[in-house]
Write a protein that holds these residues in place. Sequence first.
Motif, mmCIF file in Angstrom:
data_model
loop_
_atom_site.group_PDB
_atom_site.id
_atom_site.type_symbol
_atom_site.label_atom_id
_atom_site.label_comp_id
_atom_site.label_asym_id
_atom_site.label_seq_id
_atom_site.Cartn_x
_atom_site.Cartn_y
_atom_site.Cartn_z
ATOM 1 N N MET A 279 57.249 60.399 39.626
ATOM 2 C CA MET A 279 55.996 59.811 39.196
ATOM 3 C C MET A 279 54.950 60.920 39.084
ATOM 4 N N ASN A 280 54.248 60.863 37.995
ATOM 5 C CA ASN A 280 53.182 61.860 37.838
ATOM 6 C C ASN A 280 51.849 61.274 38.327
ATOM 7 N N THR A 281 50.802 62.038 38.263
ATOM 8 C CA THR A 281 49.497 61.666 38.813
ATOM 9 C C THR A 281 48.918 60.445 38.113
ATOM 10 N N ASN A 282 49.068 60.356 36.808
ATOM 11 C CA ASN A 282 48.523 59.217 36.066
ATOM 12 C C ASN A 282 49.187 57.914 36.494
ATOM 13 N N GLN A 283 50.479 57.928 36.694
ATOM 14 C CA GLN A 283 51.192 56.728 37.105
ATOM 15 C C GLN A 283 50.774 56.307 38.518
ATOM 16 N N ILE A 284 50.589 57.267 39.400
ATOM 17 C CA ILE A 284 50.168 56.957 40.770
ATOM 18 C C ILE A 284 48.759 56.353 40.753
ATOM 19 N N GLU A 285 47.866 56.932 39.960
ATOM 20 C CA GLU A 285 46.512 56.391 39.859
ATOM 21 C C GLU A 285 46.527 54.974 39.290
ATOM 22 N N ALA A 286 47.373 54.719 38.311
ATOM 23 C CA ALA A 286 47.490 53.383 37.728
ATOM 24 C C ALA A 286 48.037 52.406 38.761
ATOM 25 N N LEU A 287 49.034 52.839 39.532
ATOM 26 C CA LEU A 287 49.603 51.980 40.562
ATOM 27 C C LEU A 287 48.570 51.660 41.638
ATOM 28 N N VAL A 288 47.821 52.665 42.080
ATOM 29 C CA VAL A 288 46.776 52.447 43.081
ATOM 30 C C VAL A 288 45.710 51.510 42.520
ATOM 31 N N GLY A 289 45.325 51.685 41.280
ATOM 32 C CA GLY A 289 44.337 50.817 40.643
ATOM 33 C C GLY A 289 44.817 49.379 40.574
ATOM 34 N N MET A 290 46.080 49.186 40.194
ATOM 35 C CA MET A 290 46.630 47.827 40.129
ATOM 36 C C MET A 290 46.683 47.196 41.507
ATOM 37 N N LEU A 291 47.053 47.972 42.517
ATOM 38 C CA LEU A 291 47.100 47.442 43.879
ATOM 39 C C LEU A 291 45.709 47.063 44.378
ATOM 40 N N VAL A 292 44.707 47.868 44.040
ATOM 41 C CA VAL A 292 43.329 47.559 44.434
ATOM 42 C C VAL A 292 42.869 46.269 43.758
ATOM 43 N N VAL A 293 43.141 46.149 42.472
ATOM 44 C CA VAL A 293 42.756 44.939 41.746
ATOM 45 C C VAL A 293 43.486 43.724 42.313
ATOM 46 N N ALA A 294 44.776 43.862 42.580
ATOM 47 C CA ALA A 294 45.543 42.747 43.155
ATOM 48 C C ALA A 294 45.003 42.385 44.538
ATOM 49 N N GLY A 295 44.639 43.379 45.339
ATOM 50 C CA GLY A 295 44.075 43.119 46.661
ATOM 51 C C GLY A 295 42.736 42.405 46.580
ATOM 52 N N LEU A 296 41.867 42.854 45.673
ATOM 53 C CA LEU A 296 40.576 42.192 45.494
ATOM 54 C C LEU A 296 40.750 40.755 44.997
ATOM 55 N N PHE A 297 41.694 40.567 44.092
ATOM 56 C CA PHE A 297 41.983 39.222 43.588
ATOM 57 C C PHE A 297 42.437 38.314 44.728
ATOM 58 N N ALA A 298 43.334 38.832 45.575
ATOM 59 C CA ALA A 298 43.824 38.044 46.708
ATOM 60 C C ALA A 298 42.679 37.710 47.671
ATOM 61 N N ILE A 299 41.799 38.665 47.922
ATOM 62 C CA ILE A 299 40.668 38.432 48.819
ATOM 63 C C ILE A 299 39.733 37.366 48.249
ATOM 64 N N MET A 300 39.572 37.329 46.938
ATOM 65 C CA MET A 300 38.681 36.360 46.324
ATOM 66 C C MET A 300 39.318 34.970 46.216
ATOM 67 N N VAL A 301 40.616 34.910 46.013
ATOM 68 C CA VAL A 301 41.285 33.629 45.791
ATOM 69 C C VAL A 301 41.708 32.971 47.114
ATOM 70 N N LEU A 302 41.996 33.757 48.109
ATOM 71 C CA LEU A 302 42.515 33.215 49.368
ATOM 72 C C LEU A 302 41.598 32.160 50.000
ATOM 73 N N PRO A 303 40.285 32.370 50.093
ATOM 74 C CA PRO A 303 39.443 31.319 50.699
ATOM 75 C C PRO A 303 39.490 29.989 49.955
ATOM 76 N N SER A 304 39.544 30.032 48.640
ATOM 77 C CA SER A 304 39.599 28.776 47.897
ATOM 78 C C SER A 304 40.938 28.072 48.096
ATOM 79 N N LEU A 305 42.009 28.830 48.188
ATOM 80 C CA LEU A 305 43.312 28.218 48.453
ATOM 81 C C LEU A 305 43.356 27.589 49.839
ATOM 82 N N VAL A 306 42.817 28.299 50.822
ATOM 83 C CA VAL A 306 42.776 27.756 52.179
ATOM 84 C C VAL A 306 41.935 26.484 52.204
ATOM 85 N N GLY A 307 40.801 26.483 51.505
ATOM 86 C CA GLY A 307 39.954 25.299 51.438
ATOM 87 C C GLY A 307 40.645 24.126 50.766
#
Length: 80
Positions: free
Chosen positions: A1-29
């Motif tokens: 994996m080169n640097t661009n792919q790692i940055e893209a993977l980290v970016g996707m993981l951050v976005v997925a984490g933020l999405f989970a943090i935003m959606v989780l309270p509504s699902l629990v509710g």
Amino acid sequence: MNTNQIEALVGMLVVAGLFAIMVLPSLVGAVRERRIDRQLREAQDRDRRAEDQKSSSRSTVPSTATRYAEGRRSKKLVSS
């Protein structure tokens, strides 16, 4: 994996984490609301069954107070 792919993977993981943090309270509710609705329905069913059992065991003869009230109503209608 080169640097661009790692940055893209980290970016996707951050976005997925933020999405989970935003959606989780509504699902629990939503899950909590469904549980409360189910409990309310069960309580209403229990009350309805208890009321049905009480009403089936009651006598069908009207009480003295009911007969007295009916008599009073009929006298009022006649006198007016």
